[in-house]
Each structure stands twice: as C-alpha cells, then as structure tokens.
Scaffold this active site. Structure first.
Site, PDB file in Angstrom:
ATOM      1  N   TYR A  22       0.869  -1.222   0.103  1.00  0.00           N
ATOM      2  CA  TYR A  22      -0.099   0.043   0.094  1.00  0.00           C
ATOM      3  C   TYR A  22       0.798   1.366   0.021  1.00  0.00           C
ATOM      4  CZ  TYR A  22      -4.305   2.409   0.292  1.00  0.00           C
ATOM      5  OH  TYR A  22      -5.306   3.423  -0.059  1.00  0.00           O
ATOM      6  N   ARG A  56      -9.441  10.101  -8.112  1.00  0.00           N
ATOM      7  CA  ARG A  56      -8.471  10.955  -7.194  1.00  0.00           C
ATOM      8  C   ARG A  56      -7.803   9.991  -6.294  1.00  0.00           C
ATOM      9  NH1 ARG A  56      -7.763  12.264  -2.252  1.00  0.00           N
ATOM     10  NH2 ARG A  56      -9.372  10.789  -1.489  1.00  0.00           N
ATOM     11  N   LYS A  74      -6.017  -1.920  -0.578  1.00  0.00           N
ATOM     12  CA  LYS A  74      -6.800  -1.878   0.414  1.00  0.00           C
ATOM     13  C   LYS A  74      -7.363  -3.532   1.109  1.00  0.00           C
ATOM     14  CE  LYS A  74      -7.564   2.514   1.393  1.00  0.00           C
ATOM     15  NZ  LYS A  74      -7.541   3.040   2.708  1.00  0.00           N
ATOM     16  N   GLU A 112     -13.715   4.333  -2.411  1.00  0.00           N
ATOM     17  CA  GLU A 112     -12.574   4.792  -2.366  1.00  0.00           C
ATOM     18  C   GLU A 112     -11.969   5.672  -3.446  1.00  0.00           C
ATOM     19  OE1 GLU A 112      -8.805   4.710  -0.598  1.00  0.00           O
ATOM     20  OE2 GLU A 112     -10.607   3.740   0.341  1.00  0.00           O
ATOM     21  N   ASP A 113     -11.204   6.523  -2.891  1.00  0.00           N
ATOM     22  CA  ASP A 113     -10.470   7.688  -3.840  1.00  0.00           C
ATOM     23  C   ASP A 113     -11.384   7.993  -5.125  1.00  0.00           C
ATOM     24  OD1 ASP A 113      -8.311   7.513  -2.262  1.00  0.00           O
ATOM     25  OD2 ASP A 113      -7.216   6.420  -3.711  1.00  0.00           O
ATOM     26  N   ASP A 166     -13.902   5.353   2.957  1.00  0.00           N
ATOM     27  CA  ASP A 166     -12.784   5.615   3.712  1.00  0.00           C
ATOM     28  C   ASP A 166     -12.091   6.918   3.825  1.00  0.00           C
ATOM     29  OD1 ASP A 166     -10.836   4.229   5.706  1.00  0.00           O
ATOM     30  OD2 ASP A 166      -9.260   4.312   3.948  1.00  0.00           O
ATOM     31  N   ASP A 167     -12.009   7.636   2.705  1.00  0.00           N
ATOM     32  CA  ASP A 167     -11.379   9.001   2.561  1.00  0.00           C
ATOM     33  C   ASP A 167     -12.257   9.932   3.466  1.00  0.00           C
ATOM     34  OD1 ASP A 167      -9.568   8.264   0.259  1.00  0.00           O
ATOM     35  OD2 ASP A 167     -11.615   8.085  -0.617  1.00  0.00           O
ATOM     36  N   ASN A 194      -0.619  11.800   1.385  1.00  0.00           N
ATOM     37  CA  ASN A 194       0.382  10.724   0.994  1.00  0.00           C
ATOM     38  C   ASN A 194       0.403  10.644  -0.587  1.00  0.00           C
ATOM     39  OD1 ASN A 194      -1.730   9.041   0.644  1.00  0.00           O
ATOM     40  ND2 ASN A 194      -1.856   8.575   2.780  1.00  0.00           N
ATOM     41  N   ASN A 211      -2.534   6.114   9.854  1.00  0.00           N
ATOM     42  CA  ASN A 211      -2.812   5.117   8.911  1.00  0.00           C
ATOM     43  C   ASN A 211      -4.096   4.546   8.972  1.00  0.00           C
ATOM     44  OD1 ASN A 211      -2.755   3.067   6.900  1.00  0.00           O
ATOM     45  ND2 ASN A 211      -0.484   3.073   7.258  1.00  0.00           N
TER      46      ASN A 211
END
Length: 593
Positions: free
Chosen positions: A97, A161, A179, A250-251, A273-274, A420, A466
């Site tokens: 990851y 993203r 993930k 996610e993203d 999660d973001d 990150n 994290n």
C-alpha cells in the site's frame, strides 16, 4: 482477490484452479495429481518457502519491483503471500500500500501483465459502456471463483482521485487491491471473499488518454447525471447478487465521494474511507495528543490546510468528538476550526462560490480580514494544532514549524501532515522534530523512519495516522454483526476504541498510535467495540452477536452513547473469526484428491 485460474480449452468460462501450495505439496498428492517428475523432488514446509520468498523480496532493486513480485506471489500462492506479509508487516505494508502503491497505480497499465499469471482473475473492471451488463459481469466473476467464496467485502474506486496523485483512470485498480490486502492482513478477513473493483469510467488525464499502453477506455469522464446513473446500476447489481456485502468507496473525487456516501449510506452497508476512515483514525490520534499537549480540548485552535473530502471529513469527526466527549456546544466546537485552501482561509465573505462541502466550516467572524496563504493564517489563527491534507509537498516548511513551536511555547504543538504518498507530505518527521525542538506531537499519513535526537540518543517513533488502523476492523465488525448501515456513532466508537488500545509502554513513550506490529491485536479490540456499538444502536442483524453482547455487556456501557468499550467474551469470539494463513499443508490439502 480470487485464486488464479487457468483455461484448458478455448471455452469462455475458465476452469477453477485449486489452492496452490507449491513445493509443500506432499508426495501422495503429487502422485494423485500426476506430478511425478514434473517438479523438484524436495517437499518443503511453509517456513522454508517463506525464507525463500523473503530472500527474493530483499533482492529486488526497487520498491516497484518488490510490489510486482508480491503481486505475482499473491496470485500464485495465497497462503505463502500472507505468511510473508504477516511475518514482516512493518516492512511490507508500505510496499503493498502507501507509498509504493501510488507508483504502481501510475504505472499500472505498463505492469499489469506481470502482476499475475495469464487469465488470473483479481477483481472486476467495469467499463462505463458495460454497466447495463452488470449482471453478466458478476456472473462471469462467479464462474471464476470456487464455490463458497462469494465476496463479503468490496472496495470500489473510479480512479478519479488516487491518493494525492489525481486522476489515474483505470490504473487506480491498485488501490482496491491494496486496501483489501490490508483488510486481510490487519483484521483477518478471508482473502478469497474480498473483491476489488474499478469503475472504468474514463479519465480526464491526457497522459493516459495519449498513452498507447493505457488499458482503460479512452474517453473523458461523464457528467454527473451519467456518473450517478451508472454507479446506481453497478451498486444495485452488486447488492442484488451479494446481499449484505460491505462496500467501501475509495478515492473518488471530492464531490462524488460526498455524493455517493450521502446517496447510499442509509440504503446499503457502505463506508467511505477517505471521509469516514481518515476522520476516524485522525480523531483517535487527536484524542491521544490532547492528553499530552498541555492544553485542554476546549482551548484548542485547529488549522486545516486542505479542504477536500478527507480534510472536511476529519474536521467533522473532531467536532463530533468535542460535542460528545467534552460537552462543547456544536457552534462553539465548529468555531475552533479554520480551513486554508488554494485561495486562503475559507470565509463566507471571501468573494468566491464555495463548494458545498466547505460551507459548514466557512468563517463568519473574520470581519474584513482575509488571509491569503498559510503564513498569514498562522499569524491570524495562532493554532495549537496544524493538520495537513493539502497534498502540497513541504507545505509545513522550517518557518511554519518553527513558528508553531513558538506559538505553543507553554504546550506541545500538534502537527499532523497527513497527505500521502511521501512526495505529497507536508513535512517529514525529522523536520517536525528538528524545528520544534523535539516537542512535536506528530502523526503522518505515510510512513516515516524513526528519529534519533542527536543530543540524547533517544529514539522517537513517528505516529502514523494510517487508515489501516480503522477500516479493517470496521470491515470485520460489519462482516460479523451485519449492521443495516454504518452510522457516525459507530465510527466514533471505533476512534475511541483505537485510542484505548495503546499499551502502557506506548503511552509512556508519548506515542499516539499502537505499534503496527500489534495491528491484529488492536483490530480485534476495535472490531469488538464496533460490534457492541452496533448492538446497542439496534443496527446488528446477526443474532449470534446480538445474544452474545446481551449476555456480556461492556463494563462501562450503560447507553447507546459510543465509548469504544467491549467485553472479553465478545473479543474472544472476534479473534476466533479472524482468518489466518495455514501453518501446515494438511490444513489446505484435502484428504482425498
């Protein structure tokens, strides 16, 4: 992350491949499978395989080469892969990851054929022009996996993203894959029941549209109406085929991240999660930092740099914490936060039209003052805590860090550079230590090395906010308790539980998070607290856990107010339900072949 498959004929449905144990296959099994003379004669135990794999891993010249090697290993010998990961988690987590997964995503189309054997099924690639065929796509996936391994957990992205790297299109598939590996390693989800998905809805990145080796569809991204209609077809198809599946978004770009969560959070079992995960893990670190900072929670002045989905999600969870835990009225708690975006401090009278998600934190008390950059904001706000989700490399420079130390001379400055990968981090741990006279309370979004204070030789360990501390136990708790939805109070309970997992040694060293080597232990504790909270709120649907919590209430839980507590009995049962790689071949090879 299904086992690899192979075809024995031109048929469209591939044959299902049995679990591979490689050189550990016993002689009797080799005879039954007609493998005599086709493989080396040695029969090894798993520890020998692990030693060889680790040797190969260490011999790779770059982290990307290590990523490719580990991906191939996962797709050919699942058990060996997770034995290697769990035995070396601190070393391998940054490869599978962040930060290495960022580079892997950027180059995904170029390395894809070398990540797994031909015809290996490692997830779903759903093009925009195929969403009407979602049932067929899901049936194809079902045909490729062993019976009894239908997915319980999925991570979905559209690659718009990725980390701090922007729109990577279909190349973003590396994120769901990574993930889900952490779901397995950190919380013991069954890897055979984890499904990574990329929505290949195009890309607005000309680099990939012009790349002759790009593997996604070559078109610009759709407008909002088409995007939401397409995602609805996909999500309806998934939940119809796999009722109760836990879905992690996610993203996605910021508007779509908030839009999807708002649209689906009360309809299906889903989580972003973001927004929620980042907020939860940073809240846990912030709770720990408040205990060490020397300034009461009610007197904190918190400056955020970056106002995307992650930043606003974090801030809203901090507001909830101040309201619930410290009994601060919401408007007063909200007034403790300032945001800096690309145009300066976000105010209601700045003269621009604010994105909807920024409106909640827009300042109304600034009068005619408009701070145009971080330097001006620092002098205006005089923050006690500086939190970065800007993806601006070195945004927290020497001047910013030194000034934070000066402004908090009677306390310890809280500095969280959370962007990150490393190439987007606002500062390093070493810089934060040096420019605050080693007084900083630090958590980052990416891993940094330990720092030795030159004058004393004391070794300090950086806190890493994290998300792998929270999304794996949330997924495990969701799989077990089967709640109808994921509420804010469930996420709050997770933060509280994580902050409670620090042991006495970690607290004495001033650390904000438990050591990564203890992640399975802490995941079980957090999942147990999640289950207790789900039962208290009447959300849990699995009768086993409902009855267990009723018979074994958490010691301090007297109401549905989230407090992150759990009973030992529930914790014991959670541990029993965590998947782990086998220790011997007899656990994997059937008696009769």
């Amino acid at each position: 992350m299904a086992p690899a498959i192979k075809t024995t004929s031109p048929a469209s449905t591939p044959a299902k491949k049995p679990l591979n144990v490689g050189t550990a296959l016993p002689y009797e099994a080799r005879t039954a499978l007609h493998l005599k003379g086709l493989v080396p004669s040695a029969v090894e135990d798993f520890s020998a395989q692990e030693a060889r794999a680790y040797e190969q891993l260490r011999n790779k010249g770059t982290d990307l080469e290590k990523y490719i090697f580990l991906s191939w290993l996962r797709n050919t010998n699942l058990n060996l892969f997770y034995r290697l990961v769990l035995g070396n988690l601190k070393e391998i987590a940054p490869i599978i990851y962040t930060p290495t997964v960022g580079q892997a995503c950027q180059e995904f189309s170029h390395i894809y054929p070398f990540l797994a054997p031909p015809n290996s099924v490692d997830g779903l690639y759903i093009p925009l022009n195929e969403v009407d065929n979602i049932d067929e796509i899901i049936q194809n996936y079902r045909a490729s996996i062993p019976e009894g391994s239908e997915p319980e957990t999925t991570v979905i992205t559209d690659g718009s993203r990725i980390l701090g790297l922007g729109d990577l299109g279909m190349n973003g598939m590396g994120i769901p894959v990574g993930k889900l590996q952490l779901y397995v390693a950190a919380a013991g989800l069954d890897p055979r029941r984890c499904l990574p998905i990329v929505l290949d809805f195009g890309t607005d990145n000309p680099k990939y549209l012009e790349d002759p080796l790009y593997l996604g569809i070559r078109q610009k991204r759709p407008e909002d109406a088409e995007f939401y209609a397409a995602t609805e077809k996909v999500l309806n198809g998934l939940t119809k085929a796999f009722p109760g599946i836990f879905i992690q978004f996610e993203d996605f770009n910021t508007p779509h991240a908030f839009g999807l969560l708002d649209q689906w959070r009360d309809r299906i079992l889903c989580f972003n999660d973001d927004i929620q995960g980042t907020g939860s893990v940073i809240l846990a670190g912030f709770i720990s930092a408040i205990k060490l900072a020397g300034i009461p929670a009610k007197d904190q002045r918190i400056l955020f740099v970056g106002a995307g989905s992650a930043g606003v999600g974090v801030a809203k969870q901090l507001v909830d914490y101040l309201v619930i835990e410290h009994k601060i009225p919401e408007e007063q708690a909200k007034a403790m936060f300032w945001f800096v975006d690309s145009r300066g401090v976000i105010t209601a009278n700045r003269g621009d039209t604010l994105a909807e998600h920024k409106v909640y934190f827009a300042r109304h008390d600034n009068g005619d003052t408009q701070c145009k950059n971080l330097e001006e904001a620092l002098e205006y706000v005089k923050p006690t805590a500086l939190i970065g989700l800007s993806t601006i490399y070195k945004a927290f420079n020497e001047h910013i860090l030194t000034r934070m130390n000066e402004l908090n001379s009677d306390a310890r400055p809280i500095i969280f550079p959370l962007s990150n990968p490393k190439t987007k981090a606002e500062c390093t741990f070493e810089e934060a230590m040096r420019f605050t006279n080693n007084r900083v309370l630090f958590a980052s979004g990416t891993a940094f090395p330990e720092y030795t204070i030159p004058e004393t030789g004391e070794v300090r360990v950086p806190g890493q906010g994290n998300n792998m501390y929270v999304f794996p136990p949330i997924g495990l708790g969701a799989k077990l308790a089967k709640p109808t939805r994921i509420t804010d109070s469930l996420i709050f309970a997770v933060s509280k539980a994580l902050s409670n997992t620090l042991n006495s040694e970690e607290i004495a060293r001033g650390e904000l998070y438990p050591r990564i080597e203890r992640i399975r232990e802490t995941s079980a504790q957090v999942a147990a607290a999640f289950i207790h909270q789900a039962v208290r709120e009447g959300l849990a649907q699995d009768q086993f856990w409902i009855d267990l919590v009723a018979a074994n209430p958490a010691s301090s839980a007297t109401s549905a107010t989230p407090d992150g507590t759990y009973s030992q009995r529930v914790l014991d049962e959670v541990c029993k339900n965590m998947w782990a790689p086998a220790d011997s071949v007899s656990q994997l090879i059937p008696t009769k072949l």
